[in-house]
Design a protein around this motif. Sequence first.
Motif, PDB file in Angstrom:
ATOM      1  N   HIS A 346     -17.409 -17.231  28.640  1.00  0.00           N
ATOM      2  CA  HIS A 346     -16.797 -16.600  27.468  1.00  0.00           C
ATOM      3  C   HIS A 346     -15.276 -16.567  27.606  1.00  0.00           C
ATOM      4  O   HIS A 346     -14.542 -16.759  26.619  1.00  0.00           O
ATOM      5  N   VAL A 347     -14.771 -16.330  28.811  1.00  0.00           N
ATOM      6  CA  VAL A 347     -13.317 -16.341  29.038  1.00  0.00           C
ATOM      7  C   VAL A 347     -12.763 -17.737  28.768  1.00  0.00           C
ATOM      8  O   VAL A 347     -11.717 -17.898  28.114  1.00  0.00           O
ATOM      9  N   ASN A 348     -13.456 -18.764  29.258  1.00  0.00           N
ATOM     10  CA  ASN A 348     -13.010 -20.144  29.019  1.00  0.00           C
ATOM     11  C   ASN A 348     -12.973 -20.462  27.536  1.00  0.00           C
ATOM     12  O   ASN A 348     -12.023 -21.064  27.024  1.00  0.00           O
ATOM     13  N   ASP A 349     -14.048 -20.085  26.815  1.00  0.00           N
ATOM     14  CA  ASP A 349     -14.130 -20.412  25.387  1.00  0.00           C
ATOM     15  C   ASP A 349     -13.102 -19.634  24.571  1.00  0.00           C
ATOM     16  O   ASP A 349     -12.591 -20.131  23.565  1.00  0.00           O
ATOM     17  N   PHE A 351     -10.084 -17.955  25.786  1.00  0.00           N
ATOM     18  CA  PHE A 351      -8.678 -18.106  26.161  1.00  0.00           C
ATOM     19  C   PHE A 351      -8.316 -19.520  26.588  1.00  0.00           C
ATOM     20  O   PHE A 351      -7.142 -19.822  26.772  1.00  0.00           O
ATOM     21  N   GLY A 352      -9.312 -20.382  26.803  1.00  0.00           N
ATOM     22  CA  GLY A 352      -9.041 -21.754  27.211  1.00  0.00           C
ATOM     23  C   GLY A 352      -9.245 -21.947  28.706  1.00  0.00           C
ATOM     24  O   GLY A 352      -9.267 -20.996  29.495  1.00  0.00           O
ATOM     25  N   HIS A 353      -9.396 -23.192  29.098  1.00  0.00           N
ATOM     26  CA  HIS A 353      -9.657 -23.513  30.501  1.00  0.00           C
ATOM     27  C   HIS A 353      -8.491 -23.156  31.429  1.00  0.00           C
ATOM     28  O   HIS A 353      -8.739 -22.749  32.579  1.00  0.00           O
ATOM     29  N   PRO A 354      -7.233 -23.297  31.013  1.00  0.00           N
ATOM     30  CA  PRO A 354      -6.156 -22.855  31.913  1.00  0.00           C
ATOM     31  C   PRO A 354      -6.283 -21.380  32.282  1.00  0.00           C
ATOM     32  O   PRO A 354      -6.038 -20.992  33.430  1.00  0.00           O
ATOM     33  N   ALA A 355      -6.672 -20.551  31.310  1.00  0.00           N
ATOM     34  CA  ALA A 355      -6.872 -19.136  31.607  1.00  0.00           C
ATOM     35  C   ALA A 355      -8.050 -18.946  32.552  1.00  0.00           C
ATOM     36  O   ALA A 355      -8.014 -18.086  33.442  1.00  0.00           O
ATOM     37  N   GLY A 356      -9.099 -19.741  32.367  1.00  0.00           N
ATOM     38  CA  GLY A 356     -10.240 -19.662  33.273  1.00  0.00           C
ATOM     39  C   GLY A 356      -9.850 -20.017  34.698  1.00  0.00           C
ATOM     40  O   GLY A 356     -10.284 -19.362  35.661  1.00  0.00           O
ATOM     41  N   ASP A 357      -9.009 -21.055  34.846  1.00  0.00           N
ATOM     42  CA  ASP A 357      -8.542 -21.421  36.191  1.00  0.00           C
ATOM     43  C   ASP A 357      -7.709 -20.296  36.811  1.00  0.00           C
ATOM     44  O   ASP A 357      -7.826 -20.006  38.006  1.00  0.00           O
ATOM     45  N   GLU A 358      -6.876 -19.691  35.986  1.00  0.00           N
ATOM     46  CA  GLU A 358      -6.053 -18.592  36.496  1.00  0.00           C
ATOM     47  C   GLU A 358      -6.922 -17.408  36.915  1.00  0.00           C
ATOM     48  O   GLU A 358      -6.646 -16.741  37.926  1.00  0.00           O
ATOM     49  N   LEU A 359      -7.990 -17.139  36.165  1.00  0.00           N
ATOM     50  CA  LEU A 359      -8.909 -16.067  36.545  1.00  0.00           C
ATOM     51  C   LEU A 359      -9.554 -16.361  37.890  1.00  0.00           C
ATOM     52  O   LEU A 359      -9.703 -15.464  38.733  1.00  0.00           O
ATOM     53  N   ARG A 592     -38.710 -25.208   3.039  1.00  0.00           N
ATOM     54  CA  ARG A 592     -39.845 -24.373   3.452  1.00  0.00           C
ATOM     55  C   ARG A 592     -39.791 -24.039   4.942  1.00  0.00           C
ATOM     56  O   ARG A 592     -40.762 -23.536   5.494  1.00  0.00           O
ATOM     57  N   LEU A 593     -38.661 -24.312   5.580  1.00  0.00           N
ATOM     58  CA  LEU A 593     -38.499 -23.980   6.997  1.00  0.00           C
ATOM     59  C   LEU A 593     -37.282 -23.083   7.169  1.00  0.00           C
ATOM     60  O   LEU A 593     -36.215 -23.356   6.636  1.00  0.00           O
ATOM     61  N   GLN A 594     -37.487 -21.971   7.906  1.00  0.00           N
ATOM     62  CA  GLN A 594     -36.382 -21.100   8.285  1.00  0.00           C
ATOM     63  C   GLN A 594     -36.307 -21.047   9.808  1.00  0.00           C
ATOM     64  O   GLN A 594     -37.339 -20.940  10.471  1.00  0.00           O
ATOM     65  N   LEU A 595     -35.106 -21.126  10.347  1.00  0.00           N
ATOM     66  CA  LEU A 595     -34.897 -21.028  11.787  1.00  0.00           C
ATOM     67  C   LEU A 595     -34.197 -19.707  12.089  1.00  0.00           C
ATOM     68  O   LEU A 595     -33.163 -19.403  11.500  1.00  0.00           O
ATOM     69  N   GLU A 596     -34.789 -18.918  12.990  1.00  0.00           N
ATOM     70  CA  GLU A 596     -34.236 -17.611  13.343  1.00  0.00           C
ATOM     71  C   GLU A 596     -33.439 -17.730  14.635  1.00  0.00           C
ATOM     72  O   GLU A 596     -33.958 -18.212  15.647  1.00  0.00           O
ATOM     73  N   ILE A 597     -32.183 -17.271  14.584  1.00  0.00           N
ATOM     74  CA  ILE A 597     -31.297 -17.319  15.748  1.00  0.00           C
ATOM     75  C   ILE A 597     -30.862 -15.899  16.106  1.00  0.00           C
ATOM     76  O   ILE A 597     -31.015 -14.975  15.299  1.00  0.00           O
ATOM     77  N   THR A 598     -30.327 -15.728  17.313  1.00  0.00           N
ATOM     78  CA  THR A 598     -29.848 -14.420  17.747  1.00  0.00           C
ATOM     79  C   THR A 598     -28.336 -14.341  17.604  1.00  0.00           C
ATOM     80  O   THR A 598     -27.647 -15.361  17.476  1.00  0.00           O
ATOM     81  N   GLU A 599     -27.815 -13.088  17.646  1.00  0.00           N
ATOM     82  CA  GLU A 599     -26.378 -12.895  17.480  1.00  0.00           C
ATOM     83  C   GLU A 599     -25.571 -13.502  18.623  1.00  0.00           C
ATOM     84  O   GLU A 599     -24.400 -13.828  18.455  1.00  0.00           O
ATOM     85  N   SER A 600     -26.198 -13.685  19.793  1.00  0.00           N
ATOM     86  CA  SER A 600     -25.478 -14.277  20.923  1.00  0.00           C
ATOM     87  C   SER A 600     -25.027 -15.695  20.616  1.00  0.00           C
ATOM     88  O   SER A 600     -24.029 -16.175  21.149  1.00  0.00           O
ATOM     89  N   VAL A 601     -25.772 -16.375  19.743  1.00  0.00           N
ATOM     90  CA  VAL A 601     -25.387 -17.734  19.347  1.00  0.00           C
ATOM     91  C   VAL A 601     -24.036 -17.716  18.638  1.00  0.00           C
ATOM     92  O   VAL A 601     -23.157 -18.548  18.892  1.00  0.00           O
ATOM     93  N   LEU A 602     -23.837 -16.739  17.739  1.00  0.00           N
ATOM     94  CA  LEU A 602     -22.570 -16.650  17.024  1.00  0.00           C
ATOM     95  C   LEU A 602     -21.454 -16.186  17.948  1.00  0.00           C
ATOM     96  O   LEU A 602     -20.300 -16.607  17.818  1.00  0.00           O
ATOM     97  N   LEU A 603     -21.805 -15.320  18.901  1.00  0.00           N
ATOM     98  CA  LEU A 603     -20.799 -14.794  19.813  1.00  0.00           C
ATOM     99  C   LEU A 603     -20.201 -15.896  20.683  1.00  0.00           C
ATOM    100  O   LEU A 603     -19.025 -15.848  21.038  1.00  0.00           O
ATOM    101  N   GLU A 604     -21.014 -16.910  21.027  1.00  0.00           N
ATOM    102  CA  GLU A 604     -20.512 -17.999  21.864  1.00  0.00           C
ATOM    103  C   GLU A 604     -19.380 -18.773  21.190  1.00  0.00           C
ATOM    104  O   GLU A 604     -18.512 -19.335  21.842  1.00  0.00           O
ATOM    105  N   ASN A 605     -19.424 -18.828  19.854  1.00  0.00           N
ATOM    106  CA  ASN A 605     -18.376 -19.541  19.101  1.00  0.00           C
ATOM    107  C   ASN A 605     -18.213 -20.965  19.621  1.00  0.00           C
ATOM    108  O   ASN A 605     -17.121 -21.450  19.854  1.00  0.00           O
TER     109      ASN A 605
END
Length: 734
Positions: A346-349, A351-359, A592-605
Motif C-alpha cells: 500500500h505504501v508503494n502504491d 507514495f511510489g516505489h522511491p518512498a517504498g525504498d526509503e521506508l 444476467r451476471l453480477q460480480l460481487e467484489i469487496t471494498e479492499s479491491v477499491l482500496l488497492e487502487n
Amino acid sequence: MSIRAHRSPLTFQVTMTVLALAVFALAMVVGFGFYATMQADRVSLERQKIFLADGLQDQIAAVEREQESITVWDDSVINAKAGNQQWMVENISVWMYTYYGYDRVYILDAANRPVHAMREGKVVASAVYDEDEPVLRATVERLRGLIAQPPDADQGPAKMVAEDLVSLGGKPAILSIAPLVPSSDRVTQAPGSEYLHVAVEFISDAVIGKIAKKYLLDGAHLLPLSQPVGAAAIPLIDSHGLIQGYIGWDQERPGLTLVRKAAPALILAVLVAASMLAFLLRRLRRASSALQTSQSEAQYLAFHDTLTGLPNRALFDDRLRRALLTASHDAVKVALLYLDIDRFKHVNDTFGHPAGDELVRQTAARLQQTIRDVDTVARLGGDEFAIILIDVRNIRDAEDVSERLQQELQQPFKLMDDQVFVSASIGIALSTGPEADADDLLRRADIALYEAKRNGRGRYQVFAGDMDDLLLRKRKVESELRKALAGGGGIKLAYQPIFAADGRTILGAEALIRWAHEIHGALPPQQFIAIAEERGLIGELGKWVLLEACRFAVGTQLPWVAVNVSPLQLRDAGFADKVASILAETGLAPARLQLEITESVLLENNDTTRMVLAALRQTGIGVALDDFGTGYSSLNYLRRHAIDKLKIDRSFVRLLDDDRSSAAIVKALIDLAIALDVEVTAEGVETEEQKALLVGMGCHQLQGYLLSPPLEPVQLLVLAGPSLGESEPASALG
C-alpha cells in the motif's frame, strides 16, 4: 616493484582467460562454419540425388506414355497379327526410333516369339531377339502374368505394362513392354493371344543430359560399373536390386562456394578482431590495479544488500549456520526473528516505489539500532528481514526484543515530506538443541510470521509445534481441493435468492460455494477459499464457480445470478476475457451476471484492477460492492470505479432492532446508494422488524434467512414456481 608483483597474477589470469576465450570463440566460429558448410553441401547433394532419381522415373514414365500411343490401336493389333512388316516399320519400330529415339523395338507373338525386330533405326532379322531374350525374359513373363490375372472389380483395370532397368551389351537401358490391344470394339482378340511391343531406350549421356538440364545440373554422364564412383552419383538399380551402372554429375557445393566468396571478408574480420583483442588486453593491463582495488568492494557487495547495506541472504545463511554450530557446543540457544512490514504494498502504491525504498532503508536502520552488535540483521528481499539473536536463554528474551522492535517501528516514518505510520509482523523460532537445522529454523520462523499476519498483523507470534500440523492440514486440503476441481466431486453451489420489498418476488440469486468433504464434513468456504488464494488455486476455483453458476442461470428465467470474485482474480489482466469466454460458452447474456467484489479491491487502487472492472462493465456485466460499510472505501473510489450495486453488510442489519446508530448508518448507506444512482441490497435480513425498517428506508432488495436460506438448485426452482424453467420470462421473477 611490490605493486607490480602484486598486479602480475591478476593481469596474467585475466590475459590468459581472455586469450583462451578468444581462441575458444574462434574455434567455435570456425567449427560452426565448417559444420554449416558441410551440412549445406550435404543437403544440396541429397537434393540433387532426388532430382536425378525423380528425373529418371519421369523418363521411364515418358517411355510408357509414348509406347501407349501405338500399343492401344486397332491397326496395331490387325497389322501385327497379319505380319504386315511394312506397316510395322512405318508405325511401331523405325517410326519409334525416328520420333522418340528408341534404340530397339521387338514385336512378340502370343508365344513370345519375335515377329519383327528393329535396332538403331534399322529393321533386322527377328532372330537377333535371341541375343536379348535372356535379359528380357523375366519382364516378358511378368507382363504375361499381369495379362492373365482376372480384373479386380474394386480397383478397376490393371496397368498393362511392365518396365525395368536392364543391361544389354554392357549398357544400361530403360525397358518397357506393353501388349497390343484394340482401341475400339471393332476389333476383338481372345485373352492370352496378345502380341507384345518391346521398347528399349539406352541410358546414354544424351538421355542423362536431358534429365540433368531440367534440374540445372552440370556434367551429368553415365558411369560404368568398372569406374570409381564419387559422392555425386546415383545407382541404376533393376527390379532384382542389381546395379546396372551409375549416373554421375558435377556436384554443386553452395556451402563451399559461399565460404570462398566470403573468405576475404572473413579474413578482414579476423584481423579486426585480433586488433580489438590486442587493444583490449592493453586496457586490461592498465585496469588491473583498479580491479585489484575493487575486489574487496565486490566481495562486500556479494554478501550485502545494496539498498540497506545489511547482510543479504547468502551472508545470513552463513551466519545462521555458524551461530547454530556454536550453540550446539556451548549449550546456548539461538533465536530467529522473521519480520515483515505490514501493508508495504500500500505504501508503494500510494507514495511510489522511491518512498517504498526509503521506508526499507529507514526500517533497516532502526532494526540495527535496536539489537546488539553481536546479533545480525539481514534483508532477505522486498520488505522481509531476518534477525539472528545469539546467547538466548529462553523464548522470553526473543519476545522482549520483538516488542522493542515493534515499538521502534511504530514511530512515524518521514517519507516524501509526509509522515507514514506502519507496523510489523514478526515470527519467532527458537533453536531446540544440538540437532537444530538452519533451514528448519527459518521454515518455523516463516510459519510463525504467517500466523502473526493471519491473526491480525502488527504482532509477534512464537512458533508452536501444532503450527506444523496446521500447515500439513492446509496442504492436505489444498491437495484434495485440486482433486475436487479436477472432477473428484464434493464441491457444489447453493443459491440464496434476493427478493424485492414485497418479500415474494425473486429478483436474482447469489451463488454460494459449498464443499461437503468426505472426511471433514462441510468445510467453511472462508477456510478453503483462503487456502486457494494462498496456493494459487483461486483462479481455477473461481472459473469453476462462474461456469457452474452461468450454466444454471441460462437454463432458468432468473433475471441475474451473482458470483463472488476474489481480489486476486481481479489482479489478472486477462480476467475480463475469461469471463467473456465463459458467457460465450454457456450462452448467458452479460446483463444476467453480477460480480460481487469487496471494498479492499477499491482500496488497492490498482491500475490492472481498474482496467478489468471497466472492461467487465463495458460488456454489460454488473459489479456489486459486497459487505459495504465494513472497509475503508471513499466516495472518490466509488465514483472512479462506477459500481452498479451496494450490498449493506449483515453486521449493520443485525443491530437495526435495538441500535439507533446502526439504523442511522444503514439509512445513510441507502441514501448514498440512491444519490449515486446505484441499486442497494441489504444482507442478513432475519426478522420482520428489520425488513420493515429497511423497506421504509428505501431499500428494495432484501437477502436473508427471513426470506430464504441458501438453496439447492432444485429447491430454488420449486420456491420460484414452475415458470422458472419456462422459455418466456415469468412475472414471479420480476
